[in-house]
Motif scaffolding. Structure first.
Motif, PDB file in Angstrom:
ATOM      1  N   HIS A  35      11.550  -6.420 -42.027  1.00  0.00           N
ATOM      2  CA  HIS A  35      11.821  -5.536 -43.168  1.00  0.00           C
ATOM      3  C   HIS A  35      13.264  -5.046 -43.212  1.00  0.00           C
ATOM      4  CE1 HIS A  35      10.702  -2.809 -39.870  1.00  0.00           C
ATOM      5  NE2 HIS A  35      11.380  -1.867 -40.502  1.00  0.00           N
ATOM      6  N   LEU A  36      13.924  -4.981 -42.067  1.00  0.00           N
ATOM      7  CA  LEU A  36      15.307  -4.499 -42.050  1.00  0.00           C
ATOM      8  C   LEU A  36      16.277  -5.495 -42.691  1.00  0.00           C
ATOM      9  CD1 LEU A  36      15.567  -2.905 -38.494  1.00  0.00           C
ATOM     10  CD2 LEU A  36      15.030  -1.790 -40.677  1.00  0.00           C
ATOM     11  N   PHE A  37      15.828  -6.718 -42.904  1.00  0.00           N
ATOM     12  CA  PHE A  37      16.706  -7.755 -43.450  1.00  0.00           C
ATOM     13  C   PHE A  37      16.620  -7.872 -44.980  1.00  0.00           C
ATOM     14  CE2 PHE A  37      16.288  -8.662 -39.019  1.00  0.00           C
ATOM     15  CZ  PHE A  37      17.524  -9.167 -38.643  1.00  0.00           C
ATOM     16  N   VAL A  38      15.841  -6.980 -45.595  1.00  0.00           N
ATOM     17  CA  VAL A  38      15.793  -6.904 -47.059  1.00  0.00           C
ATOM     18  C   VAL A  38      16.124  -5.479 -47.481  1.00  0.00           C
ATOM     19  CG1 VAL A  38      14.100  -8.757 -47.225  1.00  0.00           C
ATOM     20  CG2 VAL A  38      13.305  -6.385 -47.117  1.00  0.00           C
ATOM     21  N   GLU A  39      16.349  -5.282 -48.776  1.00  0.00           N
ATOM     22  CA  GLU A  39      16.644  -3.939 -49.276  1.00  0.00           C
ATOM     23  C   GLU A  39      15.459  -3.009 -49.010  1.00  0.00           C
ATOM     24  OE1 GLU A  39      19.473  -2.914 -50.372  1.00  0.00           O
ATOM     25  OE2 GLU A  39      20.457  -4.876 -50.430  1.00  0.00           O
ATOM     26  N   GLU A  40      15.738  -1.734 -48.794  1.00  0.00           N
ATOM     27  CA  GLU A  40      14.688  -0.780 -48.451  1.00  0.00           C
ATOM     28  C   GLU A  40      13.580  -0.725 -49.506  1.00  0.00           C
ATOM     29  OE1 GLU A  40      14.195   3.807 -46.812  1.00  0.00           O
ATOM     30  OE2 GLU A  40      16.179   3.023 -47.330  1.00  0.00           O
ATOM     31  N   ALA A  41      13.943  -0.938 -50.754  1.00  0.00           N
ATOM     32  CA  ALA A  41      12.946  -0.927 -51.822  1.00  0.00           C
ATOM     33  C   ALA A  41      11.916  -2.043 -51.666  1.00  0.00           C
ATOM     34  CB  ALA A  41      13.634  -1.056 -53.179  1.00  0.00           C
ATOM     35  N   LEU A  42      12.234  -3.071 -50.857  1.00  0.00           N
ATOM     36  CA  LEU A  42      11.333  -4.208 -50.666  1.00  0.00           C
ATOM     37  C   LEU A  42      10.643  -4.198 -49.297  1.00  0.00           C
ATOM     38  CD1 LEU A  42      13.567  -7.057 -52.180  1.00  0.00           C
ATOM     39  CD2 LEU A  42      11.638  -5.883 -53.273  1.00  0.00           C
ATOM     40  N   TRP A  43      10.841  -3.136 -48.526  1.00  0.00           N
ATOM     41  CA  TRP A  43      10.270  -3.099 -47.182  1.00  0.00           C
ATOM     42  C   TRP A  43       8.766  -3.309 -47.180  1.00  0.00           C
ATOM     43  CZ3 TRP A  43      12.938   1.222 -43.763  1.00  0.00           C
ATOM     44  CH2 TRP A  43      14.272   0.826 -43.532  1.00  0.00           C
ATOM     45  N   SER A  44       8.079  -2.743 -48.151  1.00  0.00           N
ATOM     46  CA  SER A  44       6.620  -2.859 -48.178  1.00  0.00           C
ATOM     47  C   SER A  44       6.159  -4.287 -48.443  1.00  0.00           C
ATOM     48  CB  SER A  44       6.038  -1.928 -49.244  1.00  0.00           C
ATOM     49  OG  SER A  44       6.471  -2.314 -50.537  1.00  0.00           O
ATOM     50  N   GLN A  45       7.063  -5.129 -48.964  1.00  0.00           N
ATOM     51  CA  GLN A  45       6.720  -6.521 -49.249  1.00  0.00           C
ATOM     52  C   GLN A  45       7.269  -7.497 -48.201  1.00  0.00           C
ATOM     53  OE1 GLN A  45       7.437  -7.655 -53.467  1.00  0.00           O
ATOM     54  NE2 GLN A  45       8.218  -5.572 -53.705  1.00  0.00           N
ATOM     55  N   ALA A  46       7.993  -6.979 -47.238  1.00  0.00           N
ATOM     56  CA  ALA A  46       8.755  -7.837 -46.329  1.00  0.00           C
ATOM     57  C   ALA A  46       7.884  -8.765 -45.490  1.00  0.00           C
ATOM     58  CB  ALA A  46       9.620  -6.980 -45.409  1.00  0.00           C
ATOM     59  N   TYR A  47       6.631  -8.404 -45.246  1.00  0.00           N
ATOM     60  CA  TYR A  47       5.767  -9.219 -44.393  1.00  0.00           C
ATOM     61  C   TYR A  47       4.769 -10.028 -45.201  1.00  0.00           C
ATOM     62  CZ  TYR A  47       8.013  -6.517 -40.775  1.00  0.00           C
ATOM     63  OH  TYR A  47       8.968  -5.951 -39.961  1.00  0.00           O
ATOM     64  N   GLY A  48       4.997 -10.139 -46.496  1.00  0.00           N
ATOM     65  CA  GLY A  48       4.149 -10.946 -47.352  1.00  0.00           C
ATOM     66  C   GLY A  48       4.469 -12.423 -47.236  1.00  0.00           C
TER      67      GLY A  48
END
Length: 217
Positions: A35-48
Motif C-alpha cells: 500500500h505504501l507504493f500507491v497514493e494514500e487514497a488508494l491504500w484500501s485497494q492496494a491488495y486487490g
C-alpha cells in the motif's frame, strides 16, 4: 485497516491459489507493504487483484503478475538483477528481499524520485535507480543474473540479451501495445538463447529507442 492481514490474504488468495509456490517469492510478498507504493487514497485497494494507477500513465502491476514474474526468474538468493521500468518501486522492493543487488531504470523523473523515497522509507538499501532510456539496459553494471521488464515491448531489445550473464534469465512481455506474451529467455551460450512463452499479459508500452516511440502511444 490491518495491512498485514490484507497482505496475507493477497498471498493466499491471489498468488498461492494461482500456482506460485516459490517460498522466497511468497516471503517477500508478505514482507513488503504494497500500500505504501500507491497514493494514500488508494491504500484500501492496494491488495486487490488488479493493477492500480501511479501517475504518468503508468501502473503498479497486479500482485499475481509481480509474483509470477519474480518466480519465473528462478532466483535462489544473492543474484544481481536488472529491472526495466521502476514505476512505483514495488517490484524492485520485492526483488530486494531476495537478491543481493537490484539495478532499476526509469525514464520518468517524477516516478524515479517517488520510488527512491518510498524504497528508502521501507529500508530497501540494495536498490540502485538510474534515470535513462530503459531499452538500452544498464551496460556499466552488466552482466546480470536476471533481467525483468515491466512494460510491453514490440520485440526483444538486443541490449538485454548482451547484458545477460551465462545462464541468465530475461523475463519480458512482447507483442502489440494492447496485448503481449510474457516470455522467458535464457542465455545458454555466448550467442545462443532459449525462449519460451509463459502466459498472455497486458502491460503499459515500453517506450524508448529500442521499444515503442513516444509519438506511437
Amino acid at each position: 485497516m490491518d495491512y498485514s492481514i490484507a497482505r496475507r490474504l493477497m498471498v493466499e488468495q491471489q498468488v498461492v491459489r494461482r500456482g506460485v509456490r516459490d517460498p522466497l517469492v511468497l516471503e517477500a510478498m508478505l514482507r513488503v507493504p504494497r500500500h505504501l507504493f500507491v497514493e494514500e487514497a488508494l491504500w484500501s485497494q492496494a491488495y486487490g487483484d488488479f493493477p492500480l494507477p501511479i501517475g504518468e500513465k503508468q501502473t503498479i502491476s497486479q500482485p499475481f503478475m509481480v509474483a509470477f514474474m519474480t518466480e519465473a526468474m528462478c532466483l535462489r538468493g544473492g543474484e544481481k538483477i536488472l529491472e526495466i521500468g521502476t514505476g512505483s518501486g514495488y517490484q524492485a522492493a520485492i526483488l530486494s528481499q531476495i537478491v543481493s543487488r537490484v539495478f532499476t531504470v526509469e525514464r520518468v523523473p517524477s516516478l524515479a524520485r517517488r520510488a527512491r523515497r518510498i524504497l528508502d522509507s521501507v529500508g530497501c538499501r540494495n536498490v540502485n535507480i538510474k534515470l535513462t532510456d530503459g531499452t538500452c539496459g544498464w551496460e556499466e553494471e552488466a552482466p546480470f543474473d536476471a533481467i525483468i521488464v515491466t512494460a510491453g515491448s514490440p520485440d526483444i531489445p538486443h541490449y538485454y540479451l548482451k547484458q545477460l550473464a551465462l545462464d541468465g534469465r530475461l523475463i519480458i512481455p512482447v507483442g502489440s501495445r494492447g496485448s503481449q506474451v510474457l516470455k522467458r529467455v535464457v542465455r545458454i551460450g555466448e550467442d545462443k538463447f532459449s525462449e519460451e512463452n509463459l502466459l498472455d499479459c497486458r502491460f503499459v508500452p515500453l517506450i524508448g529507442k529500442y521499444g515503442w516511440k513516444e509519438e506511437e502511444i
